[in-house]
Design a protein around this motif. Structure first.
Motif, mmCIF file in Angstrom:
data_model
loop_
_atom_site.group_PDB
_atom_site.id
_atom_site.type_symbol
_atom_site.label_atom_id
_atom_site.label_comp_id
_atom_site.label_asym_id
_atom_site.label_seq_id
_atom_site.Cartn_x
_atom_site.Cartn_y
_atom_site.Cartn_z
ATOM 1 N N VAL A 152 0.836 -1.201 0.000
ATOM 2 C CA VAL A 152 0.000 0.000 0.000
ATOM 3 C C VAL A 152 0.872 1.252 0.000
ATOM 4 O O VAL A 152 0.639 2.194 -0.769
ATOM 5 C CB VAL A 152 -0.965 -0.007 1.200
ATOM 6 C CG1 VAL A 152 -1.647 1.337 1.372
ATOM 7 C CG2 VAL A 152 -2.007 -1.110 1.036
ATOM 8 N N LEU A 153 1.876 1.276 0.858
ATOM 9 C CA LEU A 153 2.754 2.449 0.909
ATOM 10 C C LEU A 153 3.543 2.628 -0.384
ATOM 11 O O LEU A 153 3.756 3.755 -0.841
ATOM 12 C CB LEU A 153 3.704 2.347 2.108
ATOM 13 C CG LEU A 153 3.036 2.469 3.477
ATOM 14 C CD1 LEU A 153 4.062 2.265 4.585
ATOM 15 C CD2 LEU A 153 2.352 3.811 3.624
ATOM 16 N N THR A 154 3.961 1.531 -1.005
ATOM 17 C CA THR A 154 4.651 1.619 -2.292
ATOM 18 C C THR A 154 3.725 2.206 -3.353
ATOM 19 O O THR A 154 4.139 3.046 -4.158
ATOM 20 C CB THR A 154 5.150 0.230 -2.731
ATOM 21 O OG1 THR A 154 6.007 -0.287 -1.713
ATOM 22 C CG2 THR A 154 5.897 0.296 -4.050
ATOM 23 N N GLY A 155 2.472 1.780 -3.345
ATOM 24 C CA GLY A 155 1.500 2.331 -4.289
ATOM 25 C C GLY A 155 1.282 3.815 -4.090
ATOM 26 O O GLY A 155 1.178 4.578 -5.059
ATOM 27 N N ILE A 156 1.230 4.250 -2.856
ATOM 28 C CA ILE A 156 1.044 5.676 -2.567
ATOM 29 C C ILE A 156 2.250 6.479 -3.042
ATOM 30 O O ILE A 156 2.108 7.541 -3.660
ATOM 31 C CB ILE A 156 0.782 5.889 -1.060
ATOM 32 C CG1 ILE A 156 -0.577 5.321 -0.675
ATOM 33 C CG2 ILE A 156 0.881 7.366 -0.686
ATOM 34 C CD1 ILE A 156 -0.846 5.292 0.814
ATOM 35 N N VAL A 157 3.444 5.981 -2.765
ATOM 36 C CA VAL A 157 4.662 6.679 -3.188
ATOM 37 C C VAL A 157 4.726 6.751 -4.714
ATOM 38 O O VAL A 157 5.062 7.801 -5.276
ATOM 39 C CB VAL A 157 5.921 5.999 -2.604
ATOM 40 C CG1 VAL A 157 7.187 6.527 -3.251
ATOM 41 C CG2 VAL A 157 5.960 6.185 -1.100
ATOM 42 N N ILE A 158 4.380 5.673 -5.401
ATOM 43 C CA ILE A 158 4.391 5.678 -6.870
ATOM 44 C C ILE A 158 3.358 6.667 -7.408
ATOM 45 O O ILE A 158 3.622 7.389 -8.374
ATOM 46 C CB ILE A 158 4.158 4.249 -7.407
ATOM 47 C CG1 ILE A 158 5.383 3.390 -7.119
ATOM 48 C CG2 ILE A 158 3.837 4.267 -8.896
ATOM 49 C CD1 ILE A 158 5.210 1.926 -7.443
ATOM 50 N N ALA A 159 2.176 6.736 -6.785
ATOM 51 C CA ALA A 159 1.149 7.680 -7.222
ATOM 52 C C ALA A 159 1.622 9.122 -7.049
ATOM 53 O O ALA A 159 1.422 9.965 -7.933
ATOM 54 C CB ALA A 159 -0.141 7.438 -6.453
ATOM 55 N N ILE A 160 2.250 9.413 -5.935
ATOM 56 C CA ILE A 160 2.754 10.774 -5.695
ATOM 57 C C ILE A 160 3.859 11.105 -6.690
ATOM 58 O O ILE A 160 3.898 12.207 -7.248
ATOM 59 C CB ILE A 160 3.228 10.930 -4.237
ATOM 60 C CG1 ILE A 160 2.032 10.872 -3.293
ATOM 61 C CG2 ILE A 160 4.017 12.217 -4.044
ATOM 62 C CD1 ILE A 160 2.394 10.828 -1.820
ATOM 63 N N LEU A 161 4.759 10.159 -6.941
ATOM 64 C CA LEU A 161 5.836 10.394 -7.901
ATOM 65 C C LEU A 161 5.276 10.600 -9.311
ATOM 66 O O LEU A 161 5.796 11.439 -10.069
ATOM 67 C CB LEU A 161 6.835 9.243 -7.886
ATOM 68 C CG LEU A 161 7.773 9.190 -6.698
ATOM 69 C CD1 LEU A 161 8.631 7.926 -6.761
ATOM 70 C CD2 LEU A 161 8.662 10.421 -6.654
ATOM 71 N N SER A 162 4.246 9.861 -9.675
ATOM 72 C CA SER A 162 3.673 10.038 -11.006
ATOM 73 C C SER A 162 3.021 11.402 -11.149
ATOM 74 O O SER A 162 3.032 11.996 -12.225
ATOM 75 C CB SER A 162 2.671 8.927 -11.316
ATOM 76 O OG SER A 162 1.537 9.045 -10.497
ATOM 77 N N LEU A 163 2.452 11.945 -10.076
ATOM 78 C CA LEU A 163 1.883 13.290 -10.120
ATOM 79 C C LEU A 163 2.975 14.345 -10.225
ATOM 80 O O LEU A 163 2.812 15.355 -10.915
ATOM 81 C CB LEU A 163 1.029 13.550 -8.866
ATOM 82 C CG LEU A 163 -0.314 12.827 -8.791
ATOM 83 C CD1 LEU A 163 -0.956 13.059 -7.420
ATOM 84 C CD2 LEU A 163 -1.232 13.289 -9.903
ATOM 85 N N VAL A 164 4.074 14.135 -9.542
ATOM 86 C CA VAL A 164 5.171 15.102 -9.549
ATOM 87 C C VAL A 164 5.887 15.084 -10.896
ATOM 88 O O VAL A 164 6.245 16.133 -11.428
ATOM 89 C CB VAL A 164 6.152 14.817 -8.384
ATOM 90 C CG1 VAL A 164 7.412 15.640 -8.518
ATOM 91 C CG2 VAL A 164 5.473 15.047 -7.055
ATOM 92 N N ILE A 165 6.107 13.923 -11.466
ATOM 93 C CA ILE A 165 6.859 13.805 -12.722
ATOM 94 C C ILE A 165 6.075 14.386 -13.883
ATOM 95 O O ILE A 165 6.647 14.983 -14.781
ATOM 96 C CB ILE A 165 7.240 12.336 -12.969
ATOM 97 C CG1 ILE A 165 8.272 11.905 -11.933
ATOM 98 C CG2 ILE A 165 7.793 12.128 -14.372
ATOM 99 C CD1 ILE A 165 8.652 10.449 -11.985
ATOM 100 N N LYS A 166 4.743 14.268 -13.908
ATOM 101 C CA LYS A 166 3.934 14.854 -14.981
ATOM 102 C C LYS A 166 4.088 16.331 -14.945
ATOM 103 O O LYS A 166 4.274 17.124 -15.697
ATOM 104 C CB LYS A 166 2.461 14.522 -14.833
ATOM 105 C CG LYS A 166 2.120 13.126 -15.258
ATOM 106 C CD LYS A 166 0.626 12.934 -15.177
ATOM 107 C CE LYS A 166 0.258 11.546 -15.634
ATOM 108 N NZ LYS A 166 -1.163 11.341 -15.620
#
Length: 65
Positions: free
Chosen positions: A51-65
């Motif tokens: 779950v925490l990995t998914g949250i971190v990936i979601a935040i990173l995908s928002l930042v990278i866009k």
């Protein structure tokens, strides 16, 4: 007086013995040992990690866009 004190001490010792035996019985019957809990702990930690990995990936995908 000494006999009374010895009788009270004896009574207290019997009370302590009965309490210790009831605590020992509860420890044997009502609690989970570390070896019994270890697989459950690993499963829960793994799920939390996912779950925490998914949250971190979601935040990173928002930042990278």
């Amino acid at each position: 007086s000494t006999e009374t004190i010895l009788a009270l001490i004896n009574k207290d010792l019997e009370f302590i013995k009965s309490n210790v035996s009831s605590i020992a019985k509860k420890m044997e019957d009502g609690y989970v040992t570390k070896s019994e809990f270890d697989p459950i702990k690993k499963i829960v930690y793994g799920m939390v990690g996912l779950v925490l990995t998914g949250i971190v990936i979601a935040i990173l995908s928002l930042v990278i866009k």
